[in-house]
Design an enzyme around this catalytic site. Structure first.
Site, short mmCIF file in Angstrom:
data_model
loop_
_atom_site.label_atom_id
_atom_site.label_comp_id
_atom_site.label_asym_id
_atom_site.label_seq_id
_atom_site.Cartn_x
_atom_site.Cartn_y
_atom_site.Cartn_z
CB CYS A 79 -36.30 38.67 54.24
SG CYS A 79 -37.82 37.74 54.09
CG HIS A 104 -36.56 40.75 57.88
ND1 HIS A 104 -37.45 41.40 57.06
CD2 HIS A 104 -36.88 39.43 57.84
CE1 HIS A 104 -38.28 40.51 56.55
NE2 HIS A 104 -37.96 39.30 57.00
CG ASN A 121 -41.65 38.77 56.45
OD1 ASN A 121 -41.05 39.59 55.75
ND2 ASN A 121 -41.17 37.57 56.70
O1 UT7 Z 1 -38.67 36.53 56.59
C1 UT7 Z 1 -37.83 35.44 56.39
C2 UT7 Z 1 -37.56 34.69 57.60
N1 UT7 Z 1 -38.80 34.21 58.16
C3 UT7 Z 1 -38.86 33.98 59.42
O2 UT7 Z 1 -37.90 34.24 60.09
C4 UT7 Z 1 -40.10 33.35 59.98
C5 UT7 Z 1 -39.72 32.35 61.00
N2 UT7 Z 1 -40.77 31.58 61.58
C6 UT7 Z 1 -41.75 32.07 62.37
O3 UT7 Z 1 -41.94 33.26 62.49
C7 UT7 Z 1 -42.56 31.08 63.16
O4 UT7 Z 1 -41.96 29.80 63.05
C8 UT7 Z 1 -44.07 30.98 62.76
C9 UT7 Z 1 -44.79 32.22 63.20
C10 UT7 Z 1 -44.16 30.79 61.26
C11 UT7 Z 1 -44.70 29.79 63.47
O5 UT7 Z 1 -44.54 29.89 64.88
P1 UT7 Z 1 -43.96 28.65 65.71
O6 UT7 Z 1 -43.98 29.06 67.13
O7 UT7 Z 1 -42.66 28.25 65.10
O8 UT7 Z 1 -45.08 27.57 65.50
P2 UT7 Z 1 -44.97 26.11 64.84
O9 UT7 Z 1 -44.70 26.20 63.38
O10 UT7 Z 1 -44.06 25.27 65.66
O11 UT7 Z 1 -46.45 25.59 65.04
C12 UT7 Z 1 -47.03 25.40 66.34
C13 UT7 Z 1 -48.48 25.00 66.18
C14 UT7 Z 1 -48.69 23.88 65.15
O12 UT7 Z 1 -49.72 23.05 65.63
P3 UT7 Z 1 -49.38 21.66 66.34
O13 UT7 Z 1 -48.58 20.87 65.35
O14 UT7 Z 1 -48.58 22.02 67.56
O15 UT7 Z 1 -50.72 21.10 66.64
C15 UT7 Z 1 -49.19 24.63 63.94
O16 UT7 Z 1 -50.01 23.84 63.10
O17 UT7 Z 1 -49.23 26.13 65.71
C16 UT7 Z 1 -50.00 25.73 64.57
N3 UT7 Z 1 -50.19 26.88 63.70
C17 UT7 Z 1 -51.21 27.74 63.84
N4 UT7 Z 1 -52.26 27.78 64.69
C18 UT7 Z 1 -53.13 28.80 64.58
C19 UT7 Z 1 -49.41 27.29 62.68
N5 UT7 Z 1 -49.91 28.40 62.13
C20 UT7 Z 1 -51.04 28.71 62.83
C21 UT7 Z 1 -51.98 29.74 62.74
N6 UT7 Z 1 -53.00 29.76 63.64
N7 UT7 Z 1 -51.90 30.72 61.82
#
Ligand code: UT7
Length: 334
Positions: A116, A257, A287
């Site tokens: 990115c 970004h 993204n």
């Molecule tokens: O471009 C390069 C750099 N990239 C970034 O900077 C991206 C950075 N990361 C993010 O944007 C976020 O971490 C995400 C959007 C990818 C995820 O959000 P989060 O608030 O960090 O969620 P998490 O990974 O901690 O997941 C929370 C919950 C999990 O369920 P449990 O374990 O709490 O039951 C996931 O399985 O959300 C669940 N989950 C979803 N639920 C519904 C993960 N993806 C989804 C989804 N729909 N698409």
């Protein structure tokens, strides 16, 4: 001899036609529009056609940027292409393919891999080549067909990414007012496995097993990456502003970004940025990795919001892990 500086002359972008909405994802994986909007700010993303490659999109964006710079392809003397979704792993470079599509002949062309952060990394290269006197008009491109490495059965990554391309022409100038104010790029390879496509490569060459295990798809430690992104970006932008004695409130265009609205909001808030200063496209493009910053700059240009002489604060973070920021005035040819 008069000192030569790098000037950001023009911008162009290309957005593929097909759109995947959050409602589409609700039919593909266990997710909801509400979750995606709340956690990422994304509502839709554009996806390239099956027969549309990264170089096809890049060439379209680049053509516009060259025209807007008032130049022709004969004037371009370096092509730097930022992408992690090249047409081919690993040769020829996508930069060579773009040059061929545009009719740029006998000119140095190469790809740069910084995920990115690729576009801002490529701007550092353009600046160095120009200030050393080696090149005069550098075509800098960020383009991605991320859909080619996304696993559309994985809800944690598939909803995030989109395709697209952006390009800029960076030219030599002796006018100090047009010059890049500051730019820097950095990396910490100890986080190499936070964002990775494990195959193909020398560690996991293409094989039936690699495909069966889905190693060709992007994997991300999302939450860990999120936390590091907020911390690193906040520190990085504060530093570049302080080093140049510029107050956050003076910046007309903060172009971060576009990975996640929550990251952008956290960094913007920590700087005390007003909403009108922050350029946002993540809701409509998702993204797009190396394409995200030039696509966002192109949006404000086409909306008539980017005026000659106005300062842009660029800020990016991605796989590697890599990050970069820049203070650059928009300096179109008059
Ligand atoms: O471009 C390069 C750099 N990239 C970034 O900077 C991206 C950075 N990361 C993010 O944007 C976020 O971490 C995400 C959007 C990818 C995820 O959000 P989060 O608030 O960090 O969620 P998490 O990974 O901690 O997941 C929370 C919950 C999990 O369920 P449990 O374990 O709490 O039951 C996931 O399985 O959300 C669940 N989950 C979803 N639920 C519904 C993960 N993806 C989804 C989804 N729909 N698409």
């Amino acid at each position: 001899m008069e000192k030569v500086y790098a000037a950001f002359r023009s911008i162009g972008a290309y957005v593929p036609q097909k759109i995947l909405t959050n409602a589409d994802f609700e039919k593909m994986v266990d997710t909801s529009d509400e979750w995606i909007v709340k956690r990422t700010g994304i509502k839709k993303r554009h996806i390239a056609a099956d027969d549309e490659s990264t170089s096809d999109m890049a060439a379209k964006a680049a053509k516009i940027a060259i025209e807007r710079a008032g130049l022709s392809v004969e004037d371009i003397d370096l092509v730097v292409m930022a992408t992690v979704t090249p047409d081919y792993f690993n040769m020829p470079s996508t930069a060579c393919l773009v040059s061929d599509k545009l009719g740029i002949k006998n000119v140095q062309a190469f790809d740069l891999s910084a995920a990115c952060s690729g576009f801002v990394y490529a701007l550092t290269v353009a600046k160095a080549f120009i200030e050393s006197g080696m090149k005069k008009n550098v075509l800098v491109i960020g383009a991605e067909k991320f859909s080619s490495i996304v696993d559309y059965t994985d809800r944690t990554t598939s909803i995030l990414f989109g395709d697209g391309a952006g390009a800029a022409v960076i030219s030599a100038t002796t006018n100090r007012d047009e010059a890049f104010v500051d730019i820097h790029a950095s990396a910490d390879g100890s986080y190499w496995d936070f964002l990775i496509t494990p195959s193909p490569g020398s560690v996991n060459p293409a094989s039936h097993t690699a495909i069966d295990e889905g190693l060709q798809f992007v994997k991300m430690k999302g939450n860990e990456t999120f936390k590091l992104a907020v911390k690193t970006l906040t520190k990085d932008v504060k530093e570049i502003l302080k080093n140049n004695n510029i107050e956050a409130g003076e910046i007309p265009h903060f172009v971060p970004h576009q990975a996640n609205y929550r990251i952008i909001k956290a960094v913007g808030d920590s700087l005390g940025m007003r909403e009108d200063q922050v350029v946002l496209t993540v809701h409509k493009y998702g993204n797009t990795s190396a394409a995200s910053i030039p696509m966002a700059i192109n949006d404000i240009y086409e909306e008539g919001r980017l005026q000659s002489g106005e300062l842009m604060l660029l800020d990016t973070f991605g796989g590697g892990l890599t990050w970069a920021s820049a203070l650059i005035p928009f300096a179109p040819n008059k």
